[in-house]
Design a protein around this motif. Sequence first.
Motif, PDB file in Angstrom:
ATOM      1  N   THR A 158      29.759  20.679  35.596  1.00 29.35           N
ATOM      2  CA  THR A 158      30.141  19.336  35.159  1.00 29.35           C
ATOM      3  C   THR A 158      30.741  19.346  33.761  1.00 29.35           C
ATOM      4  O   THR A 158      31.756  18.682  33.507  1.00 29.35           O
ATOM      5  N   LEU A 159      30.147  20.107  32.848  1.00 31.57           N
ATOM      6  CA  LEU A 159      30.670  20.161  31.473  1.00 31.57           C
ATOM      7  C   LEU A 159      32.061  20.776  31.431  1.00 31.57           C
ATOM      8  O   LEU A 159      32.931  20.322  30.677  1.00 31.57           O
ATOM      9  N   LEU A 160      32.296  21.797  32.239  1.00 27.58           N
ATOM     10  CA  LEU A 160      33.634  22.388  32.306  1.00 27.58           C
ATOM     11  C   LEU A 160      34.655  21.382  32.824  1.00 27.58           C
ATOM     12  O   LEU A 160      35.809  21.355  32.369  1.00 27.58           O
ATOM     13  N   THR A 161      34.235  20.528  33.753  1.00 29.10           N
ATOM     14  CA  THR A 161      35.149  19.533  34.326  1.00 29.10           C
ATOM     15  C   THR A 161      35.361  18.352  33.392  1.00 29.10           C
ATOM     16  O   THR A 161      36.483  17.857  33.244  1.00 29.10           O
ATOM     17  N   VAL A 162      34.284  17.897  32.749  1.00 26.45           N
ATOM     18  CA  VAL A 162      34.360  16.729  31.862  1.00 26.45           C
ATOM     19  C   VAL A 162      35.323  16.980  30.694  1.00 26.45           C
ATOM     20  O   VAL A 162      36.005  16.056  30.237  1.00 26.45           O
ATOM     21  N   PRO A 181      39.723  20.244  43.728  1.00 26.92           N
ATOM     22  CA  PRO A 181      40.646  19.105  43.701  1.00 26.92           C
ATOM     23  C   PRO A 181      40.814  18.516  42.299  1.00 26.92           C
ATOM     24  O   PRO A 181      41.912  18.064  41.951  1.00 26.92           O
ATOM     25  N   LEU A 182      39.749  18.538  41.479  1.00 27.31           N
ATOM     26  CA  LEU A 182      39.850  17.996  40.124  1.00 27.31           C
ATOM     27  C   LEU A 182      40.653  18.918  39.210  1.00 27.31           C
ATOM     28  O   LEU A 182      41.408  18.452  38.349  1.00 27.31           O
ATOM     29  N   THR A 192      41.719  29.689  33.284  1.00 28.99           N
ATOM     30  CA  THR A 192      40.468  30.217  32.721  1.00 28.99           C
ATOM     31  C   THR A 192      39.267  29.423  33.204  1.00 28.99           C
ATOM     32  O   THR A 192      38.243  29.989  33.593  1.00 28.99           O
ATOM     33  N   VAL A 193      39.407  28.095  33.194  1.00 24.78           N
ATOM     34  CA  VAL A 193      38.315  27.239  33.666  1.00 24.78           C
ATOM     35  C   VAL A 193      38.030  27.503  35.133  1.00 24.78           C
ATOM     36  O   VAL A 193      36.879  27.552  35.565  1.00 24.78           O
TER      37      VAL A 193
END
Length: 309
Positions: A158-162, A181-182, A192-193
């Motif tokens: 979640t932190l990587l996406t936020v 998809p995000l 990298t993410v």
Amino acid sequence: MENTNNVSEFILLGLTQDQELQRVCFGIFLVFYIAILFGNLLIIVTIKSSPRLTSPMYFFLSYLSFVDMCYSSVIVPKVLADFLVKKKVISYVGCMTQLFTAHFFGCTEIFLLTAMAYDRYIAICKPLHYTTIISKSVCSWMVAVSWLGSFVHSMVQTLLTVHLPFCGPNEIDHYLCDVHPLLKLACTDTYTVGLLMMANSGMICLSCFLVLTVSYIVILLTLRTHSSEGRLKALSTCASHITVVILFFGPCIFIYMRPSTTFSEDKSVTVFYTIITPMLNPFIYTLRNEEVKSAMRKLWSRKRLWSEK
């Protein structure tokens, strides 16, 4: 990385754009969801009310049923609601919340299935030491570690996406909020993410699957020295577990053991581990288990006697 987030909501494209097919899917998915809730709740009630179902295997099974109910409830109600509307909208906060909770319960299921395999390994390969190795406190610790490990995994995802910037467009080509998809919508280089997310989710799926595979190979080799009656009973229990593992881990590895790319099959594959497997788990574990079926019959008999009084 500057977080220029201009997106306050996402539009889910869903499983299909065909309105007629969406109504059919609504009916099918509603039946599936009722089966998930009823089947898993029945297993929990049966295990908790039966004095015979006290072994660690049933302790883990009750938690697995609870996690299945929670996991599906994170996803299916939203999917059902979206089948009835033309524009399927989810807020940014709602999307991130769904991402966290789906990965939390999904990862918990992976760890519980691994714990159940370890329990079967000790029961079959080291039966004389089973009660000392798999004690009640050890089972509780294994469940607690499953919850904690899943929380850490979900927080990382979640932190990587936020921290990704979303500038538009905001259409997610899926029926839920998930990492691939995000990543596709982020207005920055996500290579990298994507690798970090693959290492996080993919390696958990793959490493647990390898542990499970090795465990069951050792179990099957050990069963050759058992009596035919003991071998059949152990094989029946293990066959149920192996079936669940294949149904759950196969699609998960397909989705998460790759970089940030999406395929047209992703939505169909995701249905397997978010809806089909949680629905089939109660049937797989009860149809091949005489102790559970016997406990269910006794529970039904007690209910009938109570209602007649």
